[in-house]
Write a protein that holds these residues in place. Sequence first.
Motif, PDB file in Angstrom:
ATOM      1  N   ALA A 149      -5.047  -0.007  -4.561  1.00 22.72           N
ATOM      2  CA  ALA A 149      -4.276  -0.655  -3.748  1.00 22.72           C
ATOM      3  C   ALA A 149      -2.905   0.291  -3.170  1.00 22.72           C
ATOM      4  O   ALA A 149      -2.301  -0.298  -2.429  1.00 22.72           O
ATOM      5  N   THR A 150      -3.146   1.492  -3.521  1.00 20.57           N
ATOM      6  CA  THR A 150      -1.848   2.198  -3.151  1.00 20.57           C
ATOM      7  C   THR A 150      -2.599   3.523  -2.401  1.00 20.57           C
ATOM      8  O   THR A 150      -3.479   4.009  -2.496  1.00 20.57           O
ATOM      9  N   LYS A 151      -1.643   4.247  -1.637  1.00 17.57           N
ATOM     10  CA  LYS A 151      -1.860   5.435  -0.968  1.00 17.57           C
ATOM     11  C   LYS A 151      -1.104   6.555  -1.715  1.00 17.57           C
ATOM     12  O   LYS A 151       0.079   6.403  -1.949  1.00 17.57           O
TER      13      LYS A 151
ATOM     14  N   LEU B  70       0.913  -1.186  -0.014  1.00 17.63           N
ATOM     15  CA  LEU B  70       0.085   0.098   0.072  1.00 17.63           C
ATOM     16  C   LEU B  70       0.700   1.214   0.194  1.00 17.63           C
ATOM     17  O   LEU B  70       0.647   2.061  -0.447  1.00 17.63           O
ATOM     18  N   THR B  71       1.929   1.105   0.588  1.00 14.31           N
ATOM     19  CA  THR B  71       2.689   2.518   1.020  1.00 14.31           C
ATOM     20  C   THR B  71       4.193   2.219   0.258  1.00 14.31           C
ATOM     21  O   THR B  71       4.652   3.507   0.067  1.00 14.31           O
ATOM     22  N   ASP B  72       4.654   1.514  -0.469  1.00  9.99           N
ATOM     23  CA  ASP B  72       5.949   1.685  -1.093  1.00  9.99           C
ATOM     24  C   ASP B  72       5.899   2.810  -1.949  1.00  9.99           C
ATOM     25  O   ASP B  72       7.059   3.399  -1.946  1.00  9.99           O
ATOM     26  N   GLY B  73       4.700   3.187  -2.617  1.00  3.59           N
ATOM     27  CA  GLY B  73       4.590   4.165  -3.599  1.00  3.59           C
ATOM     28  C   GLY B  73       5.282   5.509  -2.755  1.00  3.59           C
ATOM     29  O   GLY B  73       5.725   6.622  -3.367  1.00  3.59           O
ATOM     30  N   LEU B  74       4.940   5.553  -1.534  1.00  8.78           N
ATOM     31  CA  LEU B  74       5.195   6.798  -0.468  1.00  8.78           C
ATOM     32  C   LEU B  74       6.836   6.979  -0.209  1.00  8.78           C
ATOM     33  O   LEU B  74       7.307   7.926   0.009  1.00  8.78           O
ATOM     34  N   LEU B  75       7.453   5.876  -0.323  1.00 11.24           N
ATOM     35  CA  LEU B  75       8.950   5.897   0.194  1.00 11.24           C
ATOM     36  C   LEU B  75       9.874   5.731  -0.908  1.00 11.24           C
ATOM     37  O   LEU B  75       9.728   5.263  -1.824  1.00 11.24           O
ATOM     38  N   ARG B  76      10.855   6.662  -0.694  1.00 14.44           N
ATOM     39  CA  ARG B  76      11.766   6.836  -1.693  1.00 14.44           C
ATOM     40  C   ARG B  76      13.168   6.654  -1.075  1.00 14.44           C
ATOM     41  O   ARG B  76      13.432   6.726   0.213  1.00 14.44           O
TER      42      ARG B  76
ATOM     43  N   TYR C  82      -2.812  12.040   2.577  1.00 13.89           N
ATOM     44  CA  TYR C  82      -2.804  10.756   1.725  1.00 13.89           C
ATOM     45  C   TYR C  82      -4.181  10.332   1.394  1.00 13.89           C
ATOM     46  O   TYR C  82      -5.354  10.744   2.381  1.00 13.89           O
TER      47      TYR C  82
ATOM     48  N   THR D 250      14.655  11.395  -8.765  1.00 16.23           N
ATOM     49  CA  THR D 250      14.049  10.809  -7.603  1.00 16.23           C
ATOM     50  C   THR D 250      12.675  11.087  -7.328  1.00 16.23           C
ATOM     51  O   THR D 250      12.141  10.297  -6.353  1.00 16.23           O
TER      52      THR D 250
ATOM     53  N   ARG E 225      12.643  14.857   5.173  1.00 16.38           N
ATOM     54  CA  ARG E 225      11.796  15.081   4.542  1.00 16.38           C
ATOM     55  C   ARG E 225      10.436  15.577   5.253  1.00 16.38           C
ATOM     56  O   ARG E 225       9.820  16.343   4.726  1.00 16.38           O
TER      57      ARG E 225
ATOM     58  N   ARG F 231      11.610  -2.847  -2.972  1.00 15.00           N
ATOM     59  CA  ARG F 231      10.844  -1.671  -3.496  1.00 15.00           C
ATOM     60  C   ARG F 231      10.814  -1.600  -4.956  1.00 15.00           C
ATOM     61  O   ARG F 231      12.046  -1.585  -5.465  1.00 15.00           O
TER      62      ARG F 231
ATOM     63  N   PHE G 115       9.542   3.364  -9.485  1.00 11.91           N
ATOM     64  CA  PHE G 115       8.148   4.003 -10.458  1.00 11.91           C
ATOM     65  C   PHE G 115       8.544   3.439 -11.934  1.00 11.91           C
ATOM     66  O   PHE G 115       9.699   3.276 -12.512  1.00 11.91           O
TER      67      PHE G 115
ATOM     68  N   ARG H  85      -6.380   7.010  -0.280  1.00 13.57           N
ATOM     69  CA  ARG H  85      -6.394   5.847  -0.694  1.00 13.57           C
ATOM     70  C   ARG H  85      -6.796   5.715  -2.184  1.00 13.57           C
ATOM     71  O   ARG H  85      -7.528   6.200  -2.613  1.00 13.57           O
TER      72      ARG H  85
END
Lengths: 161, 452, 452
Positions: B317-319, A113-119, B312, B169, B219, B11, B14, B314
Amino acid sequence: MALALGTLAGVGGYTFRYAEGLSYFKTDPKACVNCHIMQPEYDAWQKSSHHGVAVCVDCHLPHDFVAKYLVKAENGWRHGKMFTTQNFEEPITVKQHGLEVLQENCLRCHGPLTDGLLRRDDLDSSRSVHPEPGGLACIHCHFTAGHGVRAGLGGPQKRSP
Amino acid sequence: TNIFERKAEQRVPFVRVVEVGENDTDPAKWGRNWPSQYDSYKRTAQRTSTKYGGHLGSEALPQERIDRDPWLKRMFLGYAFSIDFRDRRGHAYMLQDQEGTQRLTKPQTGSCLHCHASILPVYRELGGGDVMKGFESTYKMSYQELDKKVHDMGHAHPVSCVDCHSPETMALRVTRPGFLVGIRALAESDADVPALESIRLWRAGSREQPYDPNRDAPRGEMRSFVCGQCHVEYYCSSKMPLTFPWGKGLSIDQIEAYWDATVFPDGSPFYDYEHQETGAKILKAQHPEFETWNQGIHARAGVSCADCHMPYQREGATKVSDHWVRSPLLNVNRACQTCHRTDESEILARVDVIQERNHDLLQRGGTAIVDLIQEIIRAKATGASPEQLAPALALQRRAQFRLDMVASENSMGFHAPQETAKVLGEAIDYARQGQLAARVLASAPEPAPPSP
Amino acid sequence: TNIFERKAEQRVPFVRVVEVGENDTDPAKWGRNWPSQYDSYKRTAQRTSTKYGGHLGSEALPQERIDRDPWLKRMFLGYAFSIDFRDRRGHAYMLQDQEGTQRLTKPQTGSCLHCHASILPVYRELGGGDVMKGFESTYKMSYQELDKKVHDMGHAHPVSCVDCHSPETMALRVTRPGFLVGIRALAESDADVPALESIRLWRAGSREQPYDPNRDAPRGEMRSFVCGQCHVEYYCSSKMPLTFPWGKGLSIDQIEAYWDATVFPDGSPFYDYEHQETGAKILKAQHPEFETWNQGIHARAGVSCADCHMPYQREGATKVSDHWVRSPLLNVNRACQTCHRTDESEILARVDVIQERNHDLLQRGGTAIVDLIQEIIRAKATGASPEQLAPALALQRRAQFRLDMVASENSMGFHAPQETAKVLGEAIDYARQGQLAARVLASAPEPAPPSP
Ligand SMILES: [Ca+2]
Ligand SMILES: [Ca+2]
């Protein structure tokens, strides 16, 4: 591993019997409340959104096998000693290492769910000036995930609807 | 050992369908890689309205704030803001609203575009590759000249992805020279910065390299710094480059002290305009959201602009971060309730109480400032000399700047409730003291002739 | 999750070694059943001191507030508070400090003892079994007469267990008639009570029986109500019974409106004293902690006085409430950190910022009120008539009441930071307006002679 067991052996005797150390190795939350000191967290957890889906060790112990026992040993020792000597700060709060364990466990279940938020820059904790890794830990917002409102002695009284 | 290393490998990077670079100011292109952020970004074109947020007025044009609060217009007499000053609206409109404002009927500088267009590539070209150099050349240009260049070069977009994100990035970054210069001056000052730990750490360090938010800020702070590029008090006219007045700190007293100590290149003392009716040398305040947030409890608690304005959301499947930047009151469950576990109605009520208190006090201040202006006019009519008027005029400047710092701030003081109320209390005191200073004169005897 | 449930789960049924009853005002006896609460209770005799809390001055006698802030003394001229007004200290001293104050050099009423002694049995006897009746008879008695009776009957103790606890169940209860009458009037009004849900529920109900906190209030509210028996604004003199001014609500505007609408039994309009220098009819404010807390965010969030001033402390397997009632700043880990997960230093810094803002504004108000008093004196000297002075005097009353509501409140505004700052802003405005009103006169022509 050997080291782990060594530590454990060292912990044995008085302290650990007192803390009912044996049951401490089960993942049953009841093991944790062998210490009344863990009672508020236990009670709070039972009312939290995760009650049905995660037990104490799911969040508070790392899930790689060796590390799991190492931490249990360390925590167990720390816990046991702390508990017998009673010289720990209250309210009890999660320490830095505990926070990192938490973060990993959140991700273990919610990663997709959250990998997209982490870099990448999250991984370099040297850039973190907040107690949480990466400066933006899950519990920056979701501190209620495990125990609802902050679980200590005293806490905001729930408003009846 | 860093428990995140394993995580990193797992991970998935993208998947980019197109490469984006520093000159890609068109959000549509980025949108192909990150469609959900782009979709929400586009929604900033939608009209929103709350009691004090968003905008009233027609779909076509937000309402005039100077009509809603006539005392504002009175304060601004002698300055372009008395011609046209409207409710703000979504990011999508920032360039068109700037190009359309009647304030442009007075000559304006190229500096204006710093915060209303995706202008980085233009700075780069003007500076022959050096953004800072390019930026420093724009204050001497006319608004129309630079605006045309922005269009000709194809960068006539409102704030765009590249303004807040590194194209490689996607990490947050600050691109605006005004912020980079301002925050550096703040770091080098000895002002307290309870909410900005990275500055405290930099000060404690070797200081070999100047403070650079893109290197030093974590961050959690970048989530506010990207907004601080624009939502700040500024000087923006043709006598010197765009300036953020942070060299002595971020509180109103510190900002006022900074302006009071500033002199223009020609050596004359700093001010924004001369009040048409009284002749007072006025400081104009603009949208100090960043400075105000810094005075509040949320900033101290590490709660960033994005936490509330880009919560955030939903998405399957992602946030994702909601790029529909707007009033959090339209979005309480996501913007507030993750942290504040109480009913939406209760949260809205808390905000309302805070905003009403400040609004009452602000209107009280409006009455006081108008009384002061009239008192000074009366004193002048009874022949008071400039020397005699000086104290009253100085008090008008102090009172007006404080009132304006609240009136032009866009949360009706929510960002720092107590500090805002305190500042208004001081504004009222100065306005009334000014009245007393002027009234002495209204009834004063002629000044004694200079002794021979 | 509800902490009170949790605590209940852990409470061990206590064994009583002695029976205690309604007339047992001696805490020592209760102490045999509940030694740990008694031990901490006794510690209120210890001296405590923080920047604005506890007390300065010698072990023997707290410092004079009217010496520390001379403008307070100036405001109080004409009233006993200008003779002696000191820092408060622990509960253990409440009776002796009252008996020792120089304010008693002026005649005082028996009502005073309502909040300084364990007086219930005395009320009961005076009323022939009816506490309310007994209470209503005490305002006509002299302080000395009732104080002697309290001693003779053996109830000369500071607030004691029986004042807050039912001897049978140990449940919290309100015993003070002043609170019972006041809160009932509040319930019957239509004032907003965001922090007092039990009143909202009572209003929504049948209203057959009048609101009774001991029946209607949940434990969470009782944890503040027991304190609200005394830490409140009041009228306490010999013209009518002790009164808590809550019939129109708990905000300062509502309290002022209540006093303005009050008439004494003899039909004359309500006021506390006439200002010695100006003749203004002044309202005196006293320690409105309960009212102020009600305006704050903590009250709205259900955080009670006891949460911060009597936090739980672990005793082996159980938790007990710390009966050493004192400044929470001496106790941050238990008083604050159970809810606020941040370092003690950061928490102390947040409080300091809040208190400093209010303290600055309060001193600013002190300057303004003294300017006003002098302006009025000057106007009188130049022969202004009572009619001409009326507006200035009315403004002095309004300004002074607001300043005093903050000065006499004991948290330096922490209990409601923004509301406190707002009230001070209004106080300053009224004081300066009063000056302007008086200054017109200083230079005004003689009033025209009455037309024949
Ligand atoms: Ca400005
Ligand atoms: Ca009073």
